[in-house]
Design a protein around this motif. Structure first.
Motif, PDB file in Angstrom:
ATOM      1  N   THR A 599      -3.644 -10.313   3.428  1.00 26.23           N
ATOM      2  CA  THR A 599      -4.031  -8.896   3.570  1.00 26.23           C
ATOM      3  C   THR A 599      -5.316  -8.748   4.363  1.00 26.23           C
ATOM      4  N   ASP A 620      -1.479  -7.988  -9.517  1.00 24.95           N
ATOM      5  CA  ASP A 620      -2.024  -6.731 -10.030  1.00 24.95           C
ATOM      6  C   ASP A 620      -0.880  -5.815 -10.443  1.00 24.95           C
ATOM      7  N   SER A 624       2.415   2.581 -11.377  1.00 22.71           N
ATOM      8  CA  SER A 624       1.919   3.459 -10.314  1.00 22.71           C
ATOM      9  C   SER A 624       2.759   4.720 -10.265  1.00 22.71           C
ATOM     10  N   GLU A 716       2.772  -1.707   0.450  1.00 27.46           N
ATOM     11  CA  GLU A 716       1.675  -0.986  -0.173  1.00 27.46           C
ATOM     12  C   GLU A 716       0.383  -1.780  -0.004  1.00 27.46           C
ATOM     13  N   SER A 717      -0.636  -1.120   0.490  1.00 27.51           N
ATOM     14  CA  SER A 717      -1.893  -1.816   0.751  1.00 27.51           C
ATOM     15  C   SER A 717      -2.580  -2.266  -0.527  1.00 27.51           C
ATOM     16  N   GLN A 718      -2.346  -1.557  -1.653  1.00 27.50           N
ATOM     17  CA  GLN A 718      -3.019  -1.918  -2.886  1.00 27.50           C
ATOM     18  C   GLN A 718      -2.266  -2.994  -3.670  1.00 27.50           C
ATOM     19  N   SER A 719      -1.096  -3.384  -3.215  1.00 23.25           N
ATOM     20  CA  SER A 719      -0.280  -4.384  -3.925  1.00 23.25           C
ATOM     21  C   SER A 719      -0.154  -5.620  -3.050  1.00 23.25           C
ATOM     22  N   ASP A 735      -3.535 -12.934  -2.446  1.00 26.79           N
ATOM     23  CA  ASP A 735      -3.786 -11.861  -1.463  1.00 26.79           C
ATOM     24  C   ASP A 735      -2.876 -12.020  -0.241  1.00 26.79           C
TER      25      ASP A 735
END
Length: 789
Positions: A599, A620, A624, A716-719, A735
């Motif tokens: 990422t 993580d 959501s 998804e940037s947060q996953s 990551d």
């Protein structure tokens, strides 16, 4: 009978025989019952205690007969009768175990009559009409029996000479076993038990081995005309090396002359040699008596815990250079690999700092100073940099600057042919079939292809047998080391031209579990030894001897700690010796290449390989907010997992592969290269996705895809994703943004492809020999019968 009781009875029996000084004659009926007890049954896969006992019983059977020529000959008659009965009753499941047991007994038997040789040879020839793998094993053993019949004792002689590295000119082949254990499975105490077992089996000297070779060769040729005990006693009191060289030269000369003229010349020469040795013995002591049996010693082994500091190819190079010290095995300087050191005495440690120094000389030797070395290299602190690993040089060599040869970047034609030879010989089918692209069939390749290819293998004088012990992580580490070796050999060839590599695997788990017959798929999914579980299913004799050893090692260590005074009979080394000697049929497992992108834009992508398993997790993992469409359809407020995009090429049996792609919310994914069962034994990857439960199509919440080319990317940037290769915690990447998986290309194919692409500009098709080569790089793991359908 429990493992403890069976082992106690076996140890008591061997202890009584050692105290008696001889092995009592075993009735043929008892040998028959022992043979029946070691044969594999259909229930052995699901009943680990019975399989465990069969491994000990097979070892005990050979221990009973190895020190008694009478018992050995009786066992041969029992085994050939059982083989012929299995042929009449069409019981093919017993043929491979009986045949391996027969051949191992033939190697150790002091004398075999010609009618028994003929009976065994005829049976092996009849196996040529059977399907794989029986015809392949039958062809291999028929060739051995034919040579053994013409030159009795040849198999024992060559095996001992190669394994013990006995110096001689007629047969210069050498072998070495490298046992690599997984430090995650083998504790310090467990490793010490295995190391002590291996060291206990290697107590004989080279002179003892030479004496046994001379004794066995004379007895195997002369038979009852040989004075067994007087010959053995006389060989202990004389210089046996000249007689050993004479026996080796005579046997190899007879092999070159062929079967027609070998018998008379060999018997006449050995009869004369026998008379010269026992000439000084009185007539009563030299009377014809029972033959003296020569035990088959275990080969040389080295035991290593495969830590990050260990470079297995550096260990192989050390052994190669130590064995190449004589003029007969001298290495050409241009074939030396600087990354593996310069010689047997100055191998550079892997953590040694490399210094680059600008040279100010002209590069011409006559321009060098005649006095001391005034180059900048001499100004460096030699005590801190090179004294720890460079050997002491003479004063004459130290005053003169020696220039090191440069690395050859472009491989020669000879080097390229040597590198791709294994690919041509091992990976091709008939010449009419193309090896390039995806294989014509999804069936897993297994067995030796010596009968299917016209390309002859270049004979290599050295054989390194790599035995790995542990779970899936150790075979994954082996696959990565093998891939790195092939890449290094493509850049500069060294080991490929000299050493024949053979790979073996002994599954050893920290805690073994027993499964029932209706949970075979669950067994392969949950077992930390997926590769071993698969080989145990496709090869029952592997299951009885090798998989059972992995279960016994922890128990033997516990028994040794409980009772340290117990008789230390080498068991682990005996089973390893049997495995590497008799398991000559490989099963090929594809190595897969994976490119991992992170990422973080500042972190470079990583390229790695795996063999058995790749796991994708969502570290993580949390609830959501669901998209609006999903709320309207399912009335669900939250969704779980990461949204990923999967692109793959779906494989089909018809060969009409189609490109597919789909987005999916998943809580994790498993990519398995080992099939879950023999019914699904396809040579491809199986991607199992854990779907969001509200959208799962089945009760397990899993979605399966079969493919060889897979791309997965988080949307998804947060996953971010977490990737683990071959269940190895040391090969876990965090990551992760995306992964791309394709079959690993063989560097030998890439070299040939690049050479031909320069000649055929603008053409992407394979040309020349590259169209007969397999693109993929498989890892061959030797078994007793490869895959029995």
């Amino acid at each position: 009978m429990t493992f403890q009781a069976l082992w106690d009875n076996t140890g008591r029996l061997l202890n009584m025989e050692s105290k008696a000084g001889c092995v009592p004659t075993v009735p043929e009926r008892e040998l028959y019952r022992s043979v029946q007890a070691v044969l594999p049954r259909e229930t052995d896969i699901h009943q680990s205690p019975d399989c465990l006992n069969k491994g000990i019983l097979r070892w005990t059977l050979h221990k009973k007969v190895q020190n008694s020529p009478t018992n050995s000959l009786s066992l041969l008659w029992v085994l050939i009768k059982e083989l012929e009965k299995a042929e009449r009753w069409d019981s093919l499941e017993y043929v491979i175990p009986l045949l391996h047991t027969l051949m191992y007994a033939i190697i150790q038997t002091a004398y075999i009559p010609d009618d028994l040789y003929k009976r065994v040879y005829d049976f092996c020839k009849r196996l040529l009409t059977y399907p794989q793998p029986y015809c392949t094993v039958g062809l291999s053993y028929s060739r051995r029996i034919k040579s053994e019949r013409s030159v009795p004792g040849l198999l024992y002689q060559r095996m001992v000479v190669a394994e013990q590295r006995l110096k001689n000119e007629p047969y210069p082949f050498q072998e070495r076993i490298f046992v690599l254990a997984d430090p995650e499975v083998f504790s310090v105490s467990l490793a010490q038990v295995v190391l002590a077992d291996i060291e206990a089996a290697s107590s004989s000297s080279p002179i003892d081995h030479m004496r046994h070779v001379v004794q066995h060769s004379i007895q195997a040729t002369l038979g009852e005309q040989c004075h067994g005990a007087p010959l053995a006693n006389t060989l202990k009191d004389i210089d046996v090396e000249p007689h050993f060289q004479d026996v080796m030269a005579t046997a190899e000369r007879c092999v070159e002359e062929g079967c027609g003229r070998a018998g008379g010349a060999l018997k006449g020469r050995l009869q004369q040699l026998h008379g010269d040795i026992v000439a000084g013995v009185n007539s009563e002591a030299a009377s014809v008596g029972p033959l003296f049996n020569c035990p088959l010693p275990n080969p040389e082994m080295s035991f290593h815990l495969w830590t990050e500091e260990l470079d297995i190819w550096r260990e192989v190079a050390k052994w190669l250079r130590s064995s190449s010290s004589s003029e007969q095995f001298s290495l050409i300087p241009e074939h030396e690999d600087p990354e593996l050191g310069d010689s047997s005495g100055d191998l550079m440690p892997p953590d040694m700092t490399r210094f680059s120094v600008m040279s100010n000389d002209s590069g011409i030797e006559r321009d060098l100073p005649h006095g001391g070395d005034a180059s900048p290299v001499a100004l460096l602190d030699s005590g801190s940099m090179s004294a720890s690993w460079e050997p002491c040089k003479s004063e004459q060599e130290s005053v003169r600057l020696s220039r090191r040869g440069g690395m050859k970047v472009k491989p020669s034609v000879k080097d390229s042919v040597a590198l791709m030879q294994d690919t041509l010989e091992g990976h091709t089918g008939p010449l009419g079939s193309r090896g390039g692209g995806r294989e014509a069939t999804l069936q897993r390749r297994a067995g030796s292809n010596a009968t299917q290819t016209p390309f002859s293998r270049q004979q290599r004088l050295f054989t390194a047998r790599i035995v790995v012990m542990g779970g899936d992580s150790i075979v994954g580490r082996l696959a990565k080391a093998y891939y790195c070796l092939r890449k290094r050999e493509a850049r500069r060839i060294f080991l490929t031209m000299k050493v024949n590599l053979q790979f073996y695997y002994i599954p050893v788990c920290a805690a073994s579990t027993t499964t029932s017959s209706d949970k075979e798929n669950h067994q392969l999914k949950q077992s930390p030894c997926t590769l071993g579980a698969y080989l145990s299913i496709v090869d029952p004799w592997y299951n009885c001897n090798v998989s059972s050893l992995g279960c016994m090692i922890p128990k033997l260590a516990k028994m040794q700690q409980t009772n340290p005074s117990r008789l230390k009979e080498p068991f682990v080394s005996d089973v390893i010796s049997y495995y590497v000697r008799m398991a000559q049929q490989p099963v090929y497992f594809n190595i897969y290449f994976v490119k991992i992108t992170f990422t973080s834009m500042t972190k470079e992508p990583v390229e790695d390989v795996f063999l058995t398993h790749l796991e994708v997790g969502v570290p993580d993992l949390r609830h959501s907010q669901a998209p609006m469409r999903e709320k309207q359809k399912k009335s669900v407020a939250d969704v779980c997992g990461a949204l990923v995009c999967i692109s793959y090429k779906k494989v089909t049996l018809s060969g009409r592969d189609t490109d597919r792609g789909l987005p999916m919310r998943t809580t994790g994914a498993y990519i398995n290269a080992i099939p879950f069962s023999t019914k699904e034994d396809l040579n491809c990857l199986t991607l199992t996705l854990k779907e969001w439960p509200a959208k799962a199509k089945n009760s397990n919440g899993e979605f399966k895809i079969r493919s060889n080319n897979i791309k997965m990317r988080s949307l998804e940037s947060q996953s971010s994703l977490r990737v683990t290769l071959d269940r190895d915690c040391q090969r876990t990447y965090n990551d992760v943004q995306s992964i791309e998986i394709v079959p690993c290309l063989d560097p030998g194919y890439c070299v040939q492809k690049n050479m031909m692409s320069k000649m055929n500009l603008g053409e992407d098709k394979d040309a020349g020999l590259s169209k007969y080569m397999s693109k993929g790089l498989p890892l061959p793991v030797n078994t007793f019968a490869s895959i029995i359908n």
